[in-house]
Design a protein around this motif. Structure first.
Motif, PDB file in Angstrom:
ATOM      1  N   ASP A  87     -11.619   5.336  10.285  1.00 56.78           N
ATOM      2  CA  ASP A  87     -12.459   6.631  11.188  1.00 56.78           C
ATOM      3  C   ASP A  87     -13.949   7.246  11.683  1.00 56.78           C
ATOM      4  O   ASP A  87     -13.827   7.966  12.837  1.00 56.78           O
ATOM      5  CB  ASP A  87     -11.956   7.574  10.532  1.00 56.78           C
ATOM      6  CG  ASP A  87     -13.239   7.561   9.271  1.00 56.78           C
ATOM      7  OD1 ASP A  87     -13.862   7.745   8.707  1.00 56.78           O
ATOM      8  OD2 ASP A  87     -12.442   9.080   8.524  1.00 56.78           O
ATOM      9  N   SER A  88     -14.659   6.410  11.559  1.00 61.80           N
ATOM     10  CA  SER A  88     -15.629   6.743  11.907  1.00 61.80           C
ATOM     11  C   SER A  88     -16.739   5.346  13.337  1.00 61.80           C
ATOM     12  O   SER A  88     -17.245   5.536  14.260  1.00 61.80           O
ATOM     13  CB  SER A  88     -16.810   5.828  10.309  1.00 61.80           C
ATOM     14  OG  SER A  88     -16.726   4.758  10.489  1.00 61.80           O
ATOM     15  N   ASN A  89     -15.295   4.113  13.388  1.00 57.87           N
ATOM     16  CA  ASN A  89     -15.593   3.641  14.918  1.00 57.87           C
ATOM     17  C   ASN A  89     -14.152   3.160  14.837  1.00 57.87           C
ATOM     18  O   ASN A  89     -14.401   2.150  16.398  1.00 57.87           O
ATOM     19  CB  ASN A  89     -16.237   2.160  13.362  1.00 57.87           C
ATOM     20  CG  ASN A  89     -14.893   1.626  12.604  1.00 57.87           C
ATOM     21  OD1 ASN A  89     -13.584   2.012  12.448  1.00 57.87           O
ATOM     22  ND2 ASN A  89     -15.667   0.510  11.860  1.00 57.87           N
ATOM     23  N   ALA A  90     -13.162   3.455  14.796  1.00 55.05           N
ATOM     24  CA  ALA A  90     -12.101   3.404  15.850  1.00 55.05           C
ATOM     25  C   ALA A  90     -12.692   3.211  16.987  1.00 55.05           C
ATOM     26  O   ALA A  90     -12.035   2.655  17.680  1.00 55.05           O
ATOM     27  CB  ALA A  90     -10.709   4.270  14.779  1.00 55.05           C
ATOM     28  N   PHE A 106      -8.802   1.348   4.599  1.00 55.71           N
ATOM     29  CA  PHE A 106      -9.595   2.269   4.907  1.00 55.71           C
ATOM     30  C   PHE A 106      -7.806   2.795   4.599  1.00 55.71           C
ATOM     31  O   PHE A 106      -8.378   4.639   4.124  1.00 55.71           O
ATOM     32  CB  PHE A 106     -10.147   2.595   6.117  1.00 55.71           C
ATOM     33  CG  PHE A 106     -10.684   4.215   5.868  1.00 55.71           C
ATOM     34  CD1 PHE A 106     -11.471   4.611   5.461  1.00 55.71           C
ATOM     35  CD2 PHE A 106      -9.912   4.927   7.194  1.00 55.71           C
ATOM     36  CE1 PHE A 106     -11.544   5.301   5.368  1.00 55.71           C
ATOM     37  CE2 PHE A 106     -10.546   6.375   7.022  1.00 55.71           C
ATOM     38  CZ  PHE A 106     -11.562   6.913   6.712  1.00 55.71           C
ATOM     39  N   LEU A 107      -6.725   2.802   4.426  1.00 53.24           N
ATOM     40  CA  LEU A 107      -5.916   3.711   4.139  1.00 53.24           C
ATOM     41  C   LEU A 107      -6.030   4.449   2.748  1.00 53.24           C
ATOM     42  O   LEU A 107      -4.712   4.317   2.535  1.00 53.24           O
ATOM     43  CB  LEU A 107      -4.595   3.654   5.178  1.00 53.24           C
ATOM     44  CG  LEU A 107      -5.107   3.621   6.626  1.00 53.24           C
ATOM     45  CD1 LEU A 107      -3.444   3.234   7.211  1.00 53.24           C
ATOM     46  CD2 LEU A 107      -5.586   4.525   6.923  1.00 53.24           C
ATOM     47  N   PHE A 108      -6.452   2.619   2.013  1.00 58.81           N
ATOM     48  CA  PHE A 108      -5.524   3.146   0.532  1.00 58.81           C
ATOM     49  C   PHE A 108      -6.698   3.228  -0.918  1.00 58.81           C
ATOM     50  O   PHE A 108      -7.520   1.874  -1.049  1.00 58.81           O
ATOM     51  CB  PHE A 108      -5.052   1.861   0.443  1.00 58.81           C
ATOM     52  CG  PHE A 108      -4.144   1.438   1.233  1.00 58.81           C
ATOM     53  CD1 PHE A 108      -2.528   2.013   0.731  1.00 58.81           C
ATOM     54  CD2 PHE A 108      -3.796   0.901   2.259  1.00 58.81           C
ATOM     55  CE1 PHE A 108      -1.258   1.530   1.110  1.00 58.81           C
ATOM     56  CE2 PHE A 108      -2.607   0.656   3.534  1.00 58.81           C
ATOM     57  CZ  PHE A 108      -1.289   1.442   2.377  1.00 58.81           C
ATOM     58  N   PRO A 109      -7.976   3.892  -0.794  1.00 60.24           N
ATOM     59  CA  PRO A 109      -9.101   3.946  -2.046  1.00 60.24           C
ATOM     60  C   PRO A 109      -7.867   3.856  -2.782  1.00 60.24           C
ATOM     61  O   PRO A 109      -7.605   4.151  -3.572  1.00 60.24           O
ATOM     62  CB  PRO A 109      -9.833   5.378  -1.130  1.00 60.24           C
ATOM     63  CG  PRO A 109      -8.144   6.161  -0.247  1.00 60.24           C
ATOM     64  CD  PRO A 109      -7.738   5.282   0.654  1.00 60.24           C
ATOM     65  N   SER A 110      -9.313   2.946  -3.551  1.00 61.57           N
ATOM     66  CA  SER A 110      -8.740   2.125  -4.596  1.00 61.57           C
ATOM     67  C   SER A 110      -7.120   2.577  -4.972  1.00 61.57           C
ATOM     68  O   SER A 110      -7.061   2.088  -5.810  1.00 61.57           O
ATOM     69  CB  SER A 110      -8.944   4.403  -5.947  1.00 61.57           C
ATOM     70  OG  SER A 110     -10.656   4.134  -5.734  1.00 61.57           O
ATOM     71  N   GLY A 111      -6.808   1.278  -3.874  1.00 58.84           N
ATOM     72  CA  GLY A 111      -5.433   1.076  -4.062  1.00 58.84           C
ATOM     73  C   GLY A 111      -4.000   1.875  -4.119  1.00 58.84           C
ATOM     74  O   GLY A 111      -3.102   1.911  -4.265  1.00 58.84           O
ATOM     75  N   ALA A 112      -4.678   3.511  -3.456  1.00 61.75           N
ATOM     76  CA  ALA A 112      -3.675   4.322  -4.127  1.00 61.75           C
ATOM     77  C   ALA A 112      -3.213   4.708  -1.421  1.00 61.75           C
ATOM     78  O   ALA A 112      -4.933   5.200  -1.318  1.00 61.75           O
ATOM     79  CB  ALA A 112      -3.454   5.607  -4.531  1.00 61.75           C
ATOM     80  N   PHE A 113      -2.204   5.114  -1.351  1.00 66.71           N
ATOM     81  CA  PHE A 113      -2.857   5.623   0.635  1.00 66.71           C
ATOM     82  C   PHE A 113      -2.651   6.853   0.043  1.00 66.71           C
ATOM     83  O   PHE A 113      -2.765   7.087  -0.435  1.00 66.71           O
ATOM     84  CB  PHE A 113      -0.738   5.126   0.417  1.00 66.71           C
ATOM     85  CG  PHE A 113      -0.890   5.931   2.251  1.00 66.71           C
ATOM     86  CD1 PHE A 113      -1.290   5.077   3.004  1.00 66.71           C
ATOM     87  CD2 PHE A 113       0.231   7.581   2.129  1.00 66.71           C
ATOM     88  CE1 PHE A 113      -1.159   5.446   4.075  1.00 66.71           C
ATOM     89  CE2 PHE A 113      -0.223   7.762   3.554  1.00 66.71           C
ATOM     90  CZ  PHE A 113      -0.196   6.667   4.036  1.00 66.71           C
ATOM     91  N   VAL A 121      -8.867   9.634  11.305  1.00 66.05           N
ATOM     92  CA  VAL A 121      -8.065   7.729  12.140  1.00 66.05           C
ATOM     93  C   VAL A 121      -7.762   8.305  13.099  1.00 66.05           C
ATOM     94  O   VAL A 121      -8.121   8.124  14.501  1.00 66.05           O
ATOM     95  CB  VAL A 121      -7.698   6.453  11.588  1.00 66.05           C
ATOM     96  CG1 VAL A 121      -7.654   5.741  12.656  1.00 66.05           C
ATOM     97  CG2 VAL A 121      -8.361   6.129  10.476  1.00 66.05           C
ATOM     98  N   LEU A 122      -6.108   8.702  13.333  1.00 68.30           N
ATOM     99  CA  LEU A 122      -5.437   8.918  14.191  1.00 68.30           C
ATOM    100  C   LEU A 122      -6.310  10.095  14.960  1.00 68.30           C
ATOM    101  O   LEU A 122      -6.322  10.314  16.862  1.00 68.30           O
ATOM    102  CB  LEU A 122      -4.313   9.734  14.465  1.00 68.30           C
ATOM    103  CG  LEU A 122      -3.069  10.270  15.225  1.00 68.30           C
ATOM    104  CD1 LEU A 122      -2.887   8.610  16.141  1.00 68.30           C
ATOM    105  CD2 LEU A 122      -1.840  10.371  14.741  1.00 68.30           C
ATOM    106  N   LYS A 123      -6.371  11.378  14.524  1.00 67.09           N
ATOM    107  CA  LYS A 123      -7.919  12.506  14.919  1.00 67.09           C
ATOM    108  C   LYS A 123      -8.877  11.925  15.805  1.00 67.09           C
ATOM    109  O   LYS A 123      -9.431  12.511  17.063  1.00 67.09           O
ATOM    110  CB  LYS A 123      -8.548  13.320  14.375  1.00 67.09           C
ATOM    111  CG  LYS A 123      -8.849  15.055  15.171  1.00 67.09           C
ATOM    112  CD  LYS A 123      -9.398  15.368  13.893  1.00 67.09           C
ATOM    113  CE  LYS A 123     -10.568  16.419  14.240  1.00 67.09           C
ATOM    114  NZ  LYS A 123     -11.009  17.643  12.994  1.00 67.09           N
ATOM    115  N   THR A 124      -9.025  10.975  15.461  1.00 64.26           N
ATOM    116  CA  THR A 124     -10.347  10.087  16.164  1.00 64.26           C
ATOM    117  C   THR A 124      -9.935   9.457  17.652  1.00 64.26           C
ATOM    118  O   THR A 124     -11.070   9.108  18.272  1.00 64.26           O
ATOM    119  CB  THR A 124     -11.515   9.088  15.624  1.00 64.26           C
ATOM    120  OG1 THR A 124     -10.731   8.041  15.511  1.00 64.26           O
ATOM    121  CG2 THR A 124     -11.900  10.207  14.035  1.00 64.26           C
TER     122      THR A 124
END
Length: 257
Positions: A87-90, A106-113, A121-124
């Protein structure tokens, strides 16, 4: 209708074709099929000349930003870019000339969606899903497939199934799906995965992994009823391969049109 989609895979600033399953954080066991003498911008210009839309530039690890930006300068709004997108660079990559950004780890922190991260991300991107591609590159687990992140080494709990695809489709314009177990091996596509994707996806999908010749383009077309596109990498002559020429792929696309 199924199309050939081009790619530019970047590793340590160079255009390479890599056996996908050997990518690790320290690259200790890395196996490379090809390292180009040409910069990324060379391939971007080639794809632009032949009007090959929907190509993706993938940054495999650090040290690739400059090469990726040079490719985007060579074909502004003509390429998708992925690898470390968040989200910070998209928005920065869109402003640098990317037609779309591709996002996965980026969508899977710790392996979970995380739906919250996807929405961020979409907001940015101003809420414009046409600027976003979700990368669901995966590895086979049992009778199905699960998303693999961090250079395809970490297998998440996110299954490639109809429920999950339906949940993601409102947030993006396309899916990019590498079959990581087949990537770079030139041993043929994952036919079951291609058929599965065609049956559960209602938006454009690009499959990559194992493509080796024109016959594989015809196979993907038949298995998916024209719903899935194919990327061919290591087998392509411009990447040192002997399975199919770039010219043949361009001609195949023209015949589909």
């Amino acid at each position: 209708m199924t199309r050939f989609r081009p790619c530019i895979d970047l590793h340590a600033g160079a255009v390479k074709q890599i056996v996908g399953g050997t990518l690790t954080t320290d690259d200790a066991g890395l196996k490379t099929n090809f390292t180009s003498e040409h910069p990324a911008a060379y391939y971007a210009s080639l794809y632009r000349k032949h009007e090959l839309e929907g190509g993706h530039v993938i940054m495999l690890g650090p040290g690739n930003d400059t090469a990726a930006r040079e490719a985007l300068l060579a074909w502004p709004d003509g390429l998708q870019v992925g690898g470390g997108i968040k989200d910070s660079n998209a928005a920065d990559w869109i402003n640098a000339g990317a037609e779309r950004v591709i996002i996965t780890s980026f969508l899977f922190p710790s392996g979970a969606f995380s739906l919250k991260r996807l929405q961020s991300v979409l907001k940015t991107l101003g809420g414009d899903k046409n600027k976003l591609v979700i990368d669901l590159s995966c590895r086979r687990v049992g009778d199905g497939w699960r998303v693999a992140m961090d250079r395809w080494q970490t297998i998440t709990n996110f299954e490639i199934n109809q429920e999950n695809i339906a949940m993601l489709e409102p947030y993006c314009s396309e899916f990019l799906i590498h079959a990581a177990d087949a990537e770079g091996l030139q041993a043929g596509i994952d036919e079951k995965l291609v058929s599965h994707l065609a049956s559960i996806c209602t938006i454009p999908v690009t499959y990559a992994g194992g493509g080796r010749n024109i016959e594989d383009l015809e196979l993907v077309k038949r298995l998916s009823q024209g719903k899935v596109d194919l990327t061919i990498g290591s087998a392509l002559d411009i990447f040192g391969g002997q399975g199919v020429t770039f010219h043949e792929c361009c001609e195949w696309n023209m015949r589909q049109n």
